[in-house]
Design an enzyme around this catalytic site. Structure first.
Site, mmCIF file in Angstrom:
data_model
loop_
_atom_site.group_PDB
_atom_site.id
_atom_site.type_symbol
_atom_site.label_atom_id
_atom_site.label_comp_id
_atom_site.label_asym_id
_atom_site.label_seq_id
_atom_site.Cartn_x
_atom_site.Cartn_y
_atom_site.Cartn_z
ATOM 1 N N LYS A 6 0.142 4.244 -0.355
ATOM 2 C CA LYS A 6 -0.499 5.451 0.210
ATOM 3 C C LYS A 6 -0.212 6.656 -0.682
ATOM 4 O O LYS A 6 -0.095 6.505 -1.898
ATOM 5 C CB LYS A 6 -0.037 5.656 1.657
ATOM 6 C CG LYS A 6 -0.213 4.395 2.503
ATOM 7 C CD LYS A 6 -0.086 4.630 3.969
ATOM 8 C CE LYS A 6 -0.305 3.313 4.705
ATOM 9 N NZ LYS A 6 -0.255 3.437 6.144
ATOM 10 N N GLU A 36 -7.009 4.951 7.596
ATOM 11 C CA GLU A 36 -6.763 6.367 7.300
ATOM 12 C C GLU A 36 -7.969 6.986 6.603
ATOM 13 O O GLU A 36 -8.294 8.146 6.815
ATOM 14 C CB GLU A 36 -5.473 6.514 6.470
ATOM 15 C CG GLU A 36 -4.243 6.262 7.333
ATOM 16 C CD GLU A 36 -3.067 5.643 6.588
ATOM 17 O OE1 GLU A 36 -3.048 5.678 5.348
ATOM 18 O OE2 GLU A 36 -2.162 5.124 7.279
ATOM 19 N N SER A 59 3.165 -1.983 10.391
ATOM 20 C CA SER A 59 4.610 -2.081 10.656
ATOM 21 C C SER A 59 5.176 -3.465 10.374
ATOM 22 O O SER A 59 6.090 -3.924 11.066
ATOM 23 C CB SER A 59 4.928 -1.634 12.090
ATOM 24 O OG SER A 59 4.556 -0.275 12.280
ATOM 25 N N GLU A 82 -5.735 -4.672 10.381
ATOM 26 C CA GLU A 82 -4.694 -3.679 10.622
ATOM 27 C C GLU A 82 -4.990 -2.921 11.914
ATOM 28 O O GLU A 82 -5.806 -1.988 11.921
ATOM 29 C CB GLU A 82 -4.641 -2.677 9.458
ATOM 30 C CG GLU A 82 -4.330 -3.310 8.126
ATOM 31 C CD GLU A 82 -3.700 -2.317 7.168
ATOM 32 O OE1 GLU A 82 -2.595 -2.595 6.686
ATOM 33 O OE2 GLU A 82 -4.292 -1.246 6.928
ATOM 34 N N HIS A 86 -9.601 1.424 4.531
ATOM 35 C CA HIS A 86 -8.347 1.615 5.273
ATOM 36 C C HIS A 86 -8.604 2.569 6.437
ATOM 37 O O HIS A 86 -9.384 3.509 6.316
ATOM 38 C CB HIS A 86 -7.257 2.166 4.350
ATOM 39 C CG HIS A 86 -5.910 2.124 4.994
ATOM 40 N ND1 HIS A 86 -5.507 3.067 5.911
ATOM 41 C CD2 HIS A 86 -4.899 1.230 4.898
ATOM 42 C CE1 HIS A 86 -4.294 2.738 6.343
ATOM 43 N NE2 HIS A 86 -3.906 1.629 5.747
ATOM 44 N N GLY A 88 2.277 2.416 10.694
ATOM 45 C CA GLY A 88 3.246 3.496 10.541
ATOM 46 C C GLY A 88 3.916 3.899 11.836
ATOM 47 O O GLY A 88 4.616 4.902 11.898
ATOM 48 N N ASN A 137 0.872 -1.179 0.000
ATOM 49 C CA ASN A 137 0.000 0.000 0.000
ATOM 50 C C ASN A 137 0.908 1.228 0.000
ATOM 51 O O ASN A 137 1.455 1.594 1.036
ATOM 52 C CB ASN A 137 -0.898 -0.039 1.248
ATOM 53 C CG ASN A 137 -1.740 1.219 1.380
ATOM 54 O OD1 ASN A 137 -1.827 2.026 0.451
ATOM 55 N ND2 ASN A 137 -2.354 1.385 2.542
#
Ligand code: PGA
Length: 251
Positions: free
Chosen positions: A11, A98, A214, A168, A96, A174, A9
């Site tokens: 991003k 985010e 991560s 996730e 996702h 991250g 991904n």
């Protein structure tokens, strides 16, 4: 036997030119990854058309990171599933964290987007996962269950064949803070049980469930060794071809 997948991904990273270089570097060494591991890169919309040419005829599949919740029309700035199909996209990530956190992506919208994607013939990588507060309050099982119920329970067993789940934990994305293999396995097994209760053991057994957060070359092998972890959705480490491939080779 369910599919093993390692998906990158990207991003909102790389220019189009950088993305093409990255994809070429992945393709160049993709042969080193065991043949039973599916490879996917999820790139920004602007890159997809060029990338589909780079990836054509290779084992690396192309994904978007989102799609519109309408088929077409006056929705300035949005990108539809038929547009994604028209540039050779095979997948889209949906839900996702985010997008849930910053762009108001609700489970209701995800049902609509997933329907549109499946109708268009796109595979869907559906993300679920709890945030830190929810984890600390011991609500992680409930949160994942609710997200799965709210979205996936609207689809048939047949439709589920085109869907991959990515667990996730938001606190691991991250942050460099990976869920331990045991923490991840516990939720993956739980998600599979939620699916089994609704759709039956066979459907649950066939569902690919990826871990994301991560994941890197140093921890991938331990995560992927867990019985219910079928691969990874890789953010930061997917921006370096060697790291991404090292993770995929961890099988
Ligand atoms: P990360 O991101 O690997 O950089 O933690 C994973 C993701 O958000 O998909």
């Amino acid at each position: 036997m369910r599919k093993k997948i390692v998906a990158g991904n990207w991003k909102m990273n790389t220019t189009c030119q950088e993305g093409m270089e990255l994809a070429k570097a992945v393709v160049a060494k993709a042969g080193e990854v065991p043949a039973n591991v599916g490879l996917i890169v999820a790139a920004p919309f602007t890159h997809l058309c060029c990338l589909s040419e780079v990836l054509e005829g290779t084992r690396v599949e192309l994904s978007a990171q989102n799609c519109a919740d309408h088929a077409s029309g006056a929705y300035t700035g949005e990108v539809s599933v038929s547009m994604l199909k028209s540039v050779g996209c095979q997948w889209t990530i949906l839900g996702h964290s985010e997008r849930r956190q910053y762009y108001g992506e609700t489970d209701e919208k995800l049902v609509v987007k997933t329907k549109l994607a499946l109708e268009a013939g796109l595979g869907v990588i559906l993300c679920v996962g709890e945030n830190l507060d929810e984890r600390e309050a011991g609500k992680h099982f409930d949160i994942c269950k609710t997200q799965i119920e709210n979205v996936l329970f609207n689809f048939t067993a047949e439709e589920l064949k085109s869907i991959v789940i990515a667990y996730e934990p938001v606190w691991a994305i991250g942050t460099g803070k990976t869920a331990t293999a045991a923490q991840a396995e516990e939720i993956h097994a739980f998600i599979r049980k939620v699916l089994a209760d609704k759709f039956g053991a066979q459907v649950a057994d066939d569902m690919t469930i990826l871990y994301g957060g991560s994941c890197k070359p140093s921890n991938a092998a331990e995560l992927f060794a867990q019985p219910d972890i079928d691969g990874g959705l890789i953010g930061g480490a997917s921006l370096k071809a060697d790291d991404f491939l090292a993770i995929a080779k961890a099988y």
